[in-house]
Motif scaffolding. Structure first.
Motif, mmCIF file in Angstrom:
data_model
loop_
_atom_site.group_PDB
_atom_site.id
_atom_site.type_symbol
_atom_site.label_atom_id
_atom_site.label_comp_id
_atom_site.label_asym_id
_atom_site.label_seq_id
_atom_site.Cartn_x
_atom_site.Cartn_y
_atom_site.Cartn_z
ATOM 1 N N ASP A 45 -7.075 1.631 -0.387
ATOM 2 C CA ASP A 45 -8.207 0.503 -0.354
ATOM 3 C C ASP A 45 -9.615 1.137 -1.128
ATOM 4 O O ASP A 45 -10.305 0.277 -1.774
ATOM 5 C CB ASP A 45 -8.735 0.283 1.071
ATOM 6 C CG ASP A 45 -7.393 -0.483 1.516
ATOM 7 O OD1 ASP A 45 -6.862 -1.280 1.438
ATOM 8 O OD2 ASP A 45 -6.769 0.264 2.572
ATOM 9 N N LEU A 46 -10.024 2.336 -0.681
ATOM 10 C CA LEU A 46 -11.176 2.927 -1.268
ATOM 11 C C LEU A 46 -11.000 3.097 -3.001
ATOM 12 O O LEU A 46 -11.986 2.649 -3.457
ATOM 13 C CB LEU A 46 -11.460 4.345 -0.613
ATOM 14 C CG LEU A 46 -11.754 4.271 1.041
ATOM 15 C CD1 LEU A 46 -11.948 5.620 1.486
ATOM 16 C CD2 LEU A 46 -13.152 3.373 1.166
ATOM 17 N N SER A 67 -4.106 5.127 6.329
ATOM 18 C CA SER A 67 -4.806 5.863 5.552
ATOM 19 C C SER A 67 -5.390 4.779 4.680
ATOM 20 O O SER A 67 -5.027 3.437 4.385
ATOM 21 C CB SER A 67 -3.883 6.368 4.539
ATOM 22 O OG SER A 67 -4.791 6.923 3.205
ATOM 23 N N LYS A 68 -6.817 4.828 4.287
ATOM 24 C CA LYS A 68 -7.707 3.932 3.845
ATOM 25 C C LYS A 68 -7.768 4.396 2.188
ATOM 26 O O LYS A 68 -8.625 3.871 1.438
ATOM 27 C CB LYS A 68 -9.063 3.953 4.117
ATOM 28 C CG LYS A 68 -8.937 3.547 5.638
ATOM 29 C CD LYS A 68 -8.579 1.929 5.860
ATOM 30 C CE LYS A 68 -8.551 1.231 7.006
ATOM 31 N NZ LYS A 68 -8.126 0.034 7.290
ATOM 32 N N ARG A 111 0.667 -1.252 -0.089
ATOM 33 C CA ARG A 111 -0.046 -0.007 -0.070
ATOM 34 C C ARG A 111 0.715 1.283 -0.029
ATOM 35 O O ARG A 111 0.634 2.184 -0.715
ATOM 36 C CB ARG A 111 -1.030 -0.035 1.348
ATOM 37 C CG ARG A 111 -2.032 -0.925 1.056
ATOM 38 C CD ARG A 111 -2.820 -1.154 2.382
ATOM 39 N NE ARG A 111 -3.901 -1.725 2.336
ATOM 40 C CZ ARG A 111 -4.050 -3.062 2.698
ATOM 41 N NH1 ARG A 111 -2.971 -3.882 2.802
ATOM 42 N NH2 ARG A 111 -5.106 -3.802 2.465
ATOM 43 N N GLN A 154 -11.229 -0.594 -4.538
ATOM 44 C CA GLN A 154 -12.700 -0.927 -4.510
ATOM 45 C C GLN A 154 -13.423 -0.100 -5.535
ATOM 46 O O GLN A 154 -13.962 -0.970 -6.435
ATOM 47 C CB GLN A 154 -13.501 -0.666 -3.163
ATOM 48 C CG GLN A 154 -12.966 -1.480 -1.995
ATOM 49 C CD GLN A 154 -13.380 -0.977 -0.756
ATOM 50 O OE1 GLN A 154 -14.495 -0.170 -0.770
ATOM 51 N NE2 GLN A 154 -12.615 -1.378 0.354
#
Length: 219
Positions: A189-190, A185-186, A169, A193
């Motif tokens: 991933d967001l 931090s996301k 990541r 998706q």
């Protein structure tokens, strides 16, 4: 695969650059003085040269005179930071001039710019049922154009150029966002998706436990 010649006499720096570029999918060869580099250039073909200025045997500026007729793009990497040295390097034909110390992420970004300028990167990629035109930045799934944001496009291009490689990541964030990865931090991933759904990679763009993601496509 893009083949990079790293001409750097300080072996720890050379090894770090080689490790970083290899991780990003480049093929690397190292030379530790100007004479060795000239010998390698006689025997092999390279797509890019990273060239230190202060080298044993033959310095970088002298070696540049030998490289110029070969029409291989050159990025100078050097501790010589004066304006006069920068101007000299650029006038000798270098594409860029990076002063040490530098961040790896900056080097990778500048390499990408130079390779695109020389059209060393594939202009059209076909992978995972998609056609990616890097010139127009358009993406097609069959005959249907897929609408992506700039970040989604850069993310797609990163995976497309690194198939079957598990990518952290932190690496993904630094390459796409151009900044140091914020702990926790996301964002990656967001965006992954959303990208999966838009391009139909729900099964191909796989999560790798405690690492990040990998694009799993056929050979």
């Amino acid at each position: 695969m893009i083949h990079v010649l790293i001409v750097e006499d300080e072996k720890p720096i050379s090894s770090l650059i080689r490790m970083s570029l290899t991780k990003e999918g480049y093929r690397c060869t190292c030379a530790y003085d100007g004479a060795e580099a000239a010998d390698l250039l006689e025997k092999n073909q390279y797509d890019l040269i990273l060239l230190d200025v202060m080298l044993p045997e033959v310095d970088g500026f002298e070696l540049m005179e030998y490289i110029r007729p070969l029409e291989i793009p050159v990025i100078f990497l050097t501790a010589k930071s004066s304006v006069a040295d920068r101007v000299k390097g650029l006038r000798l034909g270098a594409e860029d001039y990076i002063v040490k110390p530098f961040e790896t992420i900056e080097l990778l970004a500048r390499i990408d710019v130079v390779l695109r300028r020389y059209q060393k990167c594939d202009m059209v990629l076909s992978i995972g049922g998609l056609t990616i035109d890097t010139g127009s930045m358009q993406v097609w799934r069959g005959e249907e154009e897929v609408s992506l944001t700039r970040t989604e496009y850069e993310l797609l291009l990163l995976f497309a150029r690194n198939p079957r490689r598990a990518m952290y990541r932190e690496t993904i964030y630094e390459r796409v966002w151009g900044e140091e990865y914020p702990f926790g931090s996301k964002a990656v991933d967001l965006h992954v998706q959303r990208l999966r759904k838009k391009v139909g990679w729900e099964h191909m763009l796989q999560a790798v436990n405690k690492v990040g993601y990998r694009l799993e496509v056929g050979p």
